[in-house]
Write a protein that holds these residues in place. Structure first.
Motif, PDB file in Angstrom:
ATOM      1  N   VAL A 239       0.843  -1.202   0.000  1.00 53.81           N
ATOM      2  CA  VAL A 239       0.000   0.000   0.000  1.00 53.81           C
ATOM      3  C   VAL A 239       0.878   1.252   0.000  1.00 53.81           C
ATOM      4  O   VAL A 239       0.603   2.214  -0.727  1.00 53.81           O
ATOM      5  N   LEU A 240       1.930   1.238   0.796  1.00 53.91           N
ATOM      6  CA  LEU A 240       2.834   2.388   0.849  1.00 53.91           C
ATOM      7  C   LEU A 240       3.499   2.632  -0.498  1.00 53.91           C
ATOM      8  O   LEU A 240       3.545   3.772  -0.981  1.00 53.91           O
ATOM      9  N   LYS A 241       3.987   1.572  -1.128  1.00 55.92           N
ATOM     10  CA  LYS A 241       4.641   1.702  -2.434  1.00 55.92           C
ATOM     11  C   LYS A 241       3.661   2.254  -3.470  1.00 55.92           C
ATOM     12  O   LYS A 241       3.978   3.188  -4.214  1.00 55.92           O
ATOM     13  N   THR A 242       2.473   1.676  -3.492  1.00 57.60           N
ATOM     14  CA  THR A 242       1.455   2.139  -4.439  1.00 57.60           C
ATOM     15  C   THR A 242       1.084   3.596  -4.165  1.00 57.60           C
ATOM     16  O   THR A 242       0.948   4.396  -5.099  1.00 57.60           O
ATOM     17  N   SER A 243       0.942   3.939  -2.888  1.00 60.17           N
ATOM     18  CA  SER A 243       0.590   5.319  -2.526  1.00 60.17           C
ATOM     19  C   SER A 243       1.662   6.312  -2.954  1.00 60.17           C
ATOM     20  O   SER A 243       1.338   7.404  -3.444  1.00 60.17           O
ATOM     21  N   LEU A 244       2.907   5.945  -2.769  1.00 61.03           N
ATOM     22  CA  LEU A 244       3.989   6.843  -3.190  1.00 61.03           C
ATOM     23  C   LEU A 244       3.958   7.065  -4.703  1.00 61.03           C
ATOM     24  O   LEU A 244       4.102   8.201  -5.171  1.00 61.03           O
ATOM     25  N   ASP A 245       3.769   5.986  -5.449  1.00 63.85           N
ATOM     26  CA  ASP A 245       3.697   6.110  -6.910  1.00 63.85           C
ATOM     27  C   ASP A 245       2.515   6.975  -7.331  1.00 63.85           C
ATOM     28  O   ASP A 245       2.647   7.859  -8.185  1.00 63.85           O
ATOM     29  N   GLU A 246       1.356   6.722  -6.715  1.00 60.32           N
ATOM     30  CA  GLU A 246       0.167   7.483  -7.074  1.00 60.32           C
ATOM     31  C   GLU A 246       0.273   8.941  -6.648  1.00 60.32           C
ATOM     32  O   GLU A 246      -0.224   9.835  -7.345  1.00 60.32           O
ATOM     33  N   THR A 247       0.900   9.191  -5.523  1.00 58.35           N
ATOM     34  CA  THR A 247       1.079  10.571  -5.060  1.00 58.35           C
ATOM     35  C   THR A 247       1.971  11.342  -6.025  1.00 58.35           C
ATOM     36  O   THR A 247       1.701  12.517  -6.340  1.00 58.35           O
ATOM     37  N   ALA A 248       3.010  10.692  -6.506  1.00 58.51           N
ATOM     38  CA  ALA A 248       3.893  11.353  -7.472  1.00 58.51           C
ATOM     39  C   ALA A 248       3.130  11.691  -8.745  1.00 58.51           C
ATOM     40  O   ALA A 248       3.231  12.822  -9.267  1.00 58.51           O
TER      41      ALA A 248
END
Length: 179
Positions: free
Chosen positions: A39-48
């Motif tokens: 979830v953290l990895k996906t969130s970082l990608d989506e936030t970028a």
């Protein structure tokens, strides 16, 4: 003379059960950790990606439309994440229950077997003490069964509440998207 072999076997079974419980707990933590890292990895990608999109908005209306568009998947993802957490916890709890039930049953059988053997070799008149002990074991068993039922009901109620909240969140997010 009291035969200590059943007690040694019970102690070994207890240690085995504790090791199984530890492995089950570790597996549950490992699953939650893996889920959280994903979830953290996906969130970082989506936030970028979202940050770049927001920076490229040309006017306030485009910015507002983009923010609304970005909010919809967030509610759905939060609901999916919550569902996965509940599933992991439910599986872990079920495995704990299974191990505990097997352990309690095994210990009770061992103790009752030992008491039965001791009764056969015991002095005359020890029957009332054995009956009292058996009554206490039955009461303990009923208490354990009641605890299991209460735990199961609490878990089912918590899951039903989660499903109700998740359903209302999903509906609200769907309405917001249409608006």
């Amino acid at each position: 003379m009291l035969n200590t072999t059943p007690f040694a076997a019970t102690n070994k079974a207890t240690l085995d059960a504790l090791m199984s419980l530890s492995a089950t707990a570790f597996d549950g933590v490992q699953q939650l950790t893996a889920l959280n890292l994903q979830v953290l990895k996906t969130s970082l990608d989506e936030t970028a990606e979202a940050s770049l999109a927001l920076l490229s908005a040309k006017d306030p209306q485009a910015l507002l439309a983009l923010q609304t568009e970005l909010m919809q998947p967030s509610a759905e993802k939060a609901t999916a994440y919550g569902r996965q957490v509940v599933d992991i916890l439910t599986q872990t709890k079920a495995e704990f229950e299974r191990i505990a039930t097997e352990q309690v049953s095994g210990v009770q059988k061992s103790i009752m077997s030992s008491v039965g053997a001791a009764t056969k070799n015991g002095p005359d008149g020890s029957g009332s003490g054995v009956a009292l002990f058996q009554s206490a074991m039955a009461a303990a068993n009923n208490t354990f069964d009641g605890f299991q039922k209460a735990t199961r009901q609490a878990t089912e109620a918590a899951e039903a509440n989660y499903n109700a909240v998740a359903g209302s969140m999903t509906k609200a997010a769907g309405k917001a998207k249409r608006a």
